[in-house]
Motif scaffolding. Sequence first.
Motif, PDB file in Angstrom:
ATOM      1  N   SER A   1       0.804  -1.217   0.000  1.00  0.00           N
ATOM      2  CA  SER A   1       0.000   0.000   0.000  1.00  0.00           C
ATOM      3  C   SER A   1       0.838   1.269   0.000  1.00  0.00           C
ATOM      4  N   SER A   2       2.147   1.162   0.177  1.00  0.00           N
ATOM      5  CA  SER A   2       3.020   2.339   0.164  1.00  0.00           C
ATOM      6  C   SER A   2       4.302   2.017  -0.590  1.00  0.00           C
ATOM      7  N   ASP A   3       5.084   3.061  -0.852  1.00  0.00           N
ATOM      8  CA  ASP A   3       6.345   2.888  -1.576  1.00  0.00           C
ATOM      9  C   ASP A   3       7.545   2.809  -0.646  1.00  0.00           C
ATOM     10  N   LEU A   4       7.485   3.561   0.459  1.00  0.00           N
ATOM     11  CA  LEU A   4       8.558   3.559   1.449  1.00  0.00           C
ATOM     12  C   LEU A   4       7.957   3.369   2.830  1.00  0.00           C
ATOM     13  N   LEU A   5       8.738   2.762   3.719  1.00  0.00           N
ATOM     14  CA  LEU A   5       8.364   2.656   5.127  1.00  0.00           C
ATOM     15  C   LEU A   5       9.521   3.208   5.944  1.00  0.00           C
ATOM     16  N   LEU A   6       9.259   4.263   6.708  1.00  0.00           N
ATOM     17  CA  LEU A   6      10.276   4.919   7.514  1.00  0.00           C
ATOM     18  C   LEU A   6      10.024   4.645   8.992  1.00  0.00           C
TER      19      LEU A   6
END
Length: 287
Positions: A117-122
């Motif tokens: 569901s997202s491109d990056l996870l921070l």
Amino acid sequence: MRECATSAPRATSATALGSTLDELDLELITALQVAPRAPWAQLAGPLGVDAATLSRRWARLRDSGTAWVTCYTGASQVAYGALALIEVNCLPQDREALAAECARHPQALSVEMVAGSSDLLLTVATRHRVAMTEYVLALGRIPGVTGTRTHLVQHLHREASQWRFDSLSRDQQRGLPASGAGPRPDPGPVTAEERRLILALAPDGRRSLVSLAAELGRPEATVRRLLAGVLSSGKAVLRCEAAQPHTGWHTSFTVWMSVPPAALAGAAEELAALRDTRLSASTATEA
């Protein structure tokens, strides 16, 4: 409440096809996961090689970016600052550049390119929630960012520095230096001087006391006491990590779960006990 569980990378064996690390490399990394600042002479016996060989091995792994030891504030500091997992969406052509930019942010403990569901996870840590809000707002203004979703960590049930590779025998594990006393339940907030030390250790958790003393402008004995204090209290943790493509472990994933409040403690305890769980946290997620 929501529960986030991040699994360890998966592989069929430590020497899976495509791994660029040999068994001694993996044993060395595992030993440093247990005792990140142990002198090479103390690791030489359990690993069955001389200290000079271990020093050369680690220099190669560190300098190539294959493995590293870092330092950051411990789970106890969640009560005093702010810790969040932030999902970031961006334009496809901007993903790699955005990941590189976020990795330079001092607030970002980790930056992962993910599918889903997202491109990056921070993973982001700040001194307080106001600073976290400011960071998220600034993140949304970066060109190419199309959206963010913030999961504010309420409690860490398992912290990723506790995870280990399965590369040492029981006899080898018994021969490693003891990790010392466990963290105190409430060690208090990190002081300004302790924060400077943690930041100085972040790029290289095995940095020498001489080098740290020179940067901080403090006597070596003072730095030694400060370091022992933040580590024994749990205010800070050291973590040895290896670049996933080189380890033979192919896949890692993050699972988001909605858990009824009454069942949260039990679910968190079970998830944290699983062998493949690297991080388990209760979060409050923005709508």
